[in-house]
Design an enzyme around this catalytic site. Sequence first.
Site, PDB file in Angstrom:
ATOM      1  N   LEU A  95      30.175 -34.546  19.464  1.00  0.00           N
ATOM      2  CA  LEU A  95      28.753 -34.802  19.268  1.00  0.00           C
ATOM      3  C   LEU A  95      28.437 -34.377  17.843  1.00  0.00           C
ATOM      4  O   LEU A  95      28.898 -33.321  17.390  1.00  0.00           O
ATOM      5  CB  LEU A  95      27.895 -34.001  20.255  1.00  0.00           C
ATOM      6  CG  LEU A  95      27.857 -34.477  21.706  1.00  0.00           C
ATOM      7  CD1 LEU A  95      27.110 -33.463  22.569  1.00  0.00           C
ATOM      8  CD2 LEU A  95      27.195 -35.849  21.822  1.00  0.00           C
ATOM      9  N   ASP A  96      27.658 -35.189  17.115  1.00  0.00           N
ATOM     10  CA  ASP A  96      27.360 -34.820  15.740  1.00  0.00           C
ATOM     11  C   ASP A  96      26.407 -33.631  15.696  1.00  0.00           C
ATOM     12  O   ASP A  96      25.869 -33.193  16.712  1.00  0.00           O
ATOM     13  CB  ASP A  96      26.841 -36.016  14.938  1.00  0.00           C
ATOM     14  CG  ASP A  96      25.520 -36.553  15.463  1.00  0.00           C
ATOM     15  OD1 ASP A  96      24.629 -35.737  15.786  1.00  0.00           O
ATOM     16  OD2 ASP A  96      25.358 -37.788  15.551  1.00  0.00           O
ATOM     17  N   LYS A  97      26.210 -33.099  14.488  1.00  0.00           N
ATOM     18  CA  LYS A  97      25.450 -31.855  14.321  1.00  0.00           C
ATOM     19  C   LYS A  97      24.055 -31.936  14.915  1.00  0.00           C
ATOM     20  O   LYS A  97      23.561 -30.986  15.527  1.00  0.00           O
ATOM     21  CB  LYS A  97      25.372 -31.505  12.832  1.00  0.00           C
ATOM     22  CG  LYS A  97      24.618 -30.216  12.533  1.00  0.00           C
ATOM     23  CD  LYS A  97      24.540 -29.948  11.044  1.00  0.00           C
ATOM     24  CE  LYS A  97      23.705 -28.705  10.760  1.00  0.00           C
ATOM     25  NZ  LYS A  97      23.555 -28.447   9.309  1.00  0.00           N
ATOM     26  N   ALA A  98      23.394 -33.078  14.756  1.00  0.00           N
ATOM     27  CA  ALA A  98      22.009 -33.221  15.201  1.00  0.00           C
ATOM     28  C   ALA A  98      21.885 -33.560  16.682  1.00  0.00           C
ATOM     29  O   ALA A  98      20.782 -33.591  17.213  1.00  0.00           O
ATOM     30  CB  ALA A  98      21.306 -34.291  14.370  1.00  0.00           C
ATOM     31  N   SER A  99      23.007 -33.810  17.353  1.00  0.00           N
ATOM     32  CA  SER A  99      22.969 -34.210  18.765  1.00  0.00           C
ATOM     33  C   SER A  99      23.199 -33.017  19.686  1.00  0.00           C
ATOM     34  O   SER A  99      23.762 -31.998  19.287  1.00  0.00           O
ATOM     35  CB  SER A  99      24.013 -35.294  19.031  1.00  0.00           C
ATOM     36  OG  SER A  99      23.748 -36.449  18.260  1.00  0.00           O
TER      37      SER A  99
END
Length: 242
Positions: free
Chosen positions: A109-113
């Site tokens: 999952l990316d940083k903002a997710s």
Amino acid sequence: MMNKAPRHGLARVLSKHGVCSRTQAAQWILAGRVSVDGNVVRNPEFPVVRGQHHVEVDGQALDGAARLYVMLNKPRGLVTTAKDEHGRDTVYRCFDDAAMPWLAPVGRLDKASEGLLLFSNDPEWAARITDPLRGLDKTYHVQVDTIPTPELLQALHAGVDEDGEWLAAKRVTLLRTGARNAWLEIVLDEGRNRQIRRLLAAHDVGVLRLVRVRIGGLALGDLPKGGWRLLTEPEAVALAAR
């Protein structure tokens, strides 16, 4: 003539077995913590044939490591990596007091997710979960900065060519709306990089929050943010069974 079993470097063997990362394996080997057939080996590239050589770490057989399957409710702002070159906090911060063996992320999952993220020290299980040919459904709840029309929902499902890559959602459902934004449920059966954000951006829609709530039949449920738990055996088997 019979084919010879492949040889791999000792550090790679340890990492592929799921007991640690490759970098950590090299450190263990250089520190004299790893033996092959009873002899301490300090060369991370020492050739090993799996199944023919007996490897131990700190006196414990490599094949004796317990397999763990873990789900985490990833908070926003953490990167999915063991060590970040920019010094950012990583998902491993959530395991600081867990006293568990090395676990590798199963997918990302990316940083903002936020939301459901799996970890394991079982590479074969992880490979089945992430195999793109299996098309394991992943379900996300996404807050967007607009009120979607039925035409937009249909377009997200139909897909779009984005820089030569086809992006589409398997299913899109409107969950609820507010005055100026809405929540969508988006189901994917493939794992392209930042797929939902790119798909929505192609239609000039911004993402306010993105939460993964389900992988296959495994739901995030009421697991608190930053919290984790071990999967039950039936849960782990069911995820890899398809």
